[in-house]
Design an enzyme around this catalytic site. Structure first.
Site, PDB file in Angstrom:
ATOM      1  N   ASN A 208       0.152  -4.997  -2.346  1.00 58.49           N
ATOM      2  CA  ASN A 208      -0.084  -3.841  -3.204  1.00 58.49           C
ATOM      3  C   ASN A 208      -0.303  -4.317  -4.640  1.00 58.49           C
ATOM      4  OD1 ASN A 208       2.587  -3.960  -4.602  1.00 58.49           O
ATOM      5  ND2 ASN A 208       3.296  -3.656  -2.493  1.00 58.49           N
ATOM      6  N   PHE A 321      13.805   2.055  -7.472  1.00 60.09           N
ATOM      7  CA  PHE A 321      12.621   2.560  -8.162  1.00 60.09           C
ATOM      8  C   PHE A 321      11.843   3.404  -7.162  1.00 60.09           C
ATOM      9  CE2 PHE A 321      11.931   0.530 -12.359  1.00 60.09           C
ATOM     10  CZ  PHE A 321      13.116  -0.180 -12.417  1.00 60.09           C
ATOM     11  N   LYS A 339      19.390   6.254   0.465  1.00 59.31           N
ATOM     12  CA  LYS A 339      19.679   4.819   0.275  1.00 59.31           C
ATOM     13  C   LYS A 339      21.037   4.593  -0.394  1.00 59.31           C
ATOM     14  CE  LYS A 339      14.744   3.839   0.190  1.00 59.31           C
ATOM     15  NZ  LYS A 339      13.748   2.785   0.151  1.00 59.31           N
TER      16      LYS A 339
HETATM   17  O1  C5P Z   1      11.172   4.247   0.186  1.00 63.88           O
HETATM   18  P1  C5P Z   1      10.501   3.651  -0.975  1.00 63.88           P
HETATM   19  O2  C5P Z   1       9.725   2.417  -0.639  1.00 63.88           O
HETATM   20  O3  C5P Z   1       9.668   4.541  -1.815  1.00 63.88           O
HETATM   21  O4  C5P Z   1      11.735   3.255  -1.904  1.00 63.88           O
HETATM   22  C1  C5P Z   1      11.599   2.573  -3.086  1.00 63.88           C
HETATM   23  C2  C5P Z   1      12.815   1.738  -3.372  1.00 63.88           C
HETATM   24  O5  C5P Z   1      13.280   1.069  -2.198  1.00 63.88           O
HETATM   25  C3  C5P Z   1      12.466   0.627  -4.324  1.00 63.88           C
HETATM   26  O6  C5P Z   1      13.585   0.369  -5.145  1.00 63.88           O
HETATM   27  C4  C5P Z   1      12.125  -0.536  -3.401  1.00 63.88           C
HETATM   28  O7  C5P Z   1      12.337  -1.780  -4.065  1.00 63.88           O
HETATM   29  C5  C5P Z   1      13.084  -0.322  -2.255  1.00 63.88           C
HETATM   30  N1  C5P Z   1      12.533  -0.759  -0.943  1.00 63.88           N
HETATM   31  C6  C5P Z   1      13.185  -1.737  -0.203  1.00 63.88           C
HETATM   32  N2  C5P Z   1      12.691  -2.121   1.015  1.00 63.88           N
HETATM   33  C7  C5P Z   1      11.577  -1.551   1.524  1.00 63.88           C
HETATM   34  C8  C5P Z   1      10.910  -0.560   0.776  1.00 63.88           C
HETATM   35  C9  C5P Z   1      11.405  -0.197  -0.449  1.00 63.88           C
HETATM   36  O8  C5P Z   1      14.196  -2.246  -0.652  1.00 63.88           O
HETATM   37  N3  C5P Z   1      11.117  -1.939   2.683  1.00 63.88           N
END
Ligand code: C5P
Length: 397
Positions: A208, A321, A339
């Site tokens: 990304n 974030f 979370k």
């Molecule tokens: O669910 P989403 O990806 O939008 O959540 C964002 C947050 O979760 C961010 O802080 C990101 O670093 C973390 N994240 C994570 N592992 C993932 C996806 C997102 O720790 N596979």
């Protein structure tokens, strides 16, 4: 954080003196007020007019000058300084300061100031290695003087070795660090940054647009404020910040291993990384050939690192974030709850000045109690400090 801070910059006579012009520019750009003091030898390499133009203030060159003393006396300059930086610092100025000599304007200011002093040495490698120079540096370090060591490389005198002035961004970072309150000492912060790369075949990957700027800014700000910092970063073009334990990773699985492996000693986790939600199901061992008109790529879910950290939260603060393109607050609140977070930094990545790759962000901070703080457009550096201010608030709550 440098806005309005008064910095006196001493420039001494080495070929790196021209690089001090860039240092003045960077400090002024960050909002600092810079007062340049030059030794006589420095003026052989670069003119006072250059520094006067860049700093917007008159440049001090003489100890006993009628005009300069009436405009701003040397003691006033020593008192005015919140920090005195000397860049480049020659072996000569280091020796003079160590010996207590005050025979020109710069050494007199060093002697008279109560402000912290940062020296950025630059010289020939043999001068740098000379035991007399090293002893002087040791002596000054033990008296509380700060140093930013020169780098190794090709020197202007034709030699190879240690002696090149440290990079200007590193000197600016050191100045910020010295001027920062150490209000996060005792905290161990683990910060994640950047994108992850999920390989499709040996030459292709899914990723990304994350640059790592936000996470790196949090890591730098936390280290300035006295925290121990571990930075786990996906592929990013940014240089590893100094004074930080840097763990580069590629995939979400590697990031998960690095984060969960370090977690036991960590008091605050800041997940600023844009972790790929999905990865290709099975990586092709060979480069995929262009043999079909259509190609489907089956994907599988990556582990949610922050979710896992939330399951074993203990007393740790967890900050996530949320980069969104719709229903910003509702989605961010949902993530905060799911979370098990203490704070979520939500930003609408479609807003101008927000999101990936740019140096600024527009964010809303949402905490466990549901309170929302809407922050204006600001630099990622400033946003990092706002987030860290919230760490202090959450700790004291
Ligand atoms: O669910 P989403 O990806 O939008 O959540 C964002 C947050 O979760 C961010 O802080 C990101 O670093 C973390 N994240 C994570 N592992 C993932 C996806 C997102 O720790 N596979």
């Amino acid at each position: 954080m440098l806005k309005g801070r008064k910095i006196v910059l001493g420039v001494t006579g080495g070929i790196a003196a021209y690089k001090a012009a860039e240092l003045v520019r960077e400090l002024v750009r960050a909002g600092a007020e810079v007062f340049v003091v030059m030794t006589r030898n420095a003026q052989a390499f670069i003119t006072p007019l250059t520094f006067q133009t860049l700093s917007g203030h008159s440049v001090t060159t003489e100890l006993f000058s009628l005009t300069e003393e009436s405009e701003i006396g040397h003691i006033a300059l020593a008192d005015r300084a919140e920090l005195l930086a000397i860049a480049p610092a020659t072996a000569n100025i280091i020796g003079k300061i160590a010996a207590g000599i005050a025979d020109d304007i710069l050494t007199t200011i060093v002697m008279a100031t109560k402000a912290p002093v940062l020296l950025a040495p630059a010289m020939n490698v043999h001068m740098w290695e000379n035991p007399i120079c090293q002893e002087n540096i040791q002596k000054l370090r033990s008296r509380g003087f700060h140093f930013i060591d020169p780098e190794a490389g090709e020197l202007a005198c034709g030699y190879e070795g240690k002696g090149r002035l440290a990079e200007i961004p590193a000197i600016v970072e050191e100045i910020r660090s010295i001027l920062s309150p150490k209000d996060l000492s005792g905290e161990t912060l683990l910060v994640t940054a950047g994108p992850t790369e999920e390989p499709i075949d040996p030459v292709r990957f899914l990723s990304n647009r994350s640059s790592g700027k936000m996470g790196f800014a949090v890591a730098r700000a936390a280290r300035r404020r006295g925290a121990q910092v571990i930075l786990v970063s996906g592929p990013s073009a940014l240089p590893a910040p100094s004074g930080v334990k840097f763990i580069p990773v590629r995939t979400a699985s590697e990031m998960r291993e690095a984060v969960l492996g370090s977690l036991p000693g960590v008091s605050t986790l800041v997940m600023a990384a844009a972790v790929s939600d999905y990865r290709p199901k099975g990586t092709s061992p060979e480069k995929i050939k262009k043999s079909r008109a259509e190609l489907s790529l089956p994907l599988e879910l990556n582990p949610d690192i922050l979710h896992e950290a939330g399951q074993r939260k203990e007393k740790r603060l967890l900050i996530g974030f949320a980069a969104e393109t719709e229903s910003l607050l509702a989605n961010a609140r949902k993530k905060l709850a799911e979370k098990n977070l203490d704070l979520i930094v939500a930003n609408d990545v479609r807003l101008p000045g927000a999101g990936f790759q740019v140096d600024t962000n527009v964010a809303k901070l949402i905490d466990r109690s549901g309170k929302v703080e809407e922050l204006p457009l600001m630099s990622k550096e400033d946003l990092a400090d706002c987030v860290l201010d919230r760490v202090l608030l959450l700790r004291s709550a």
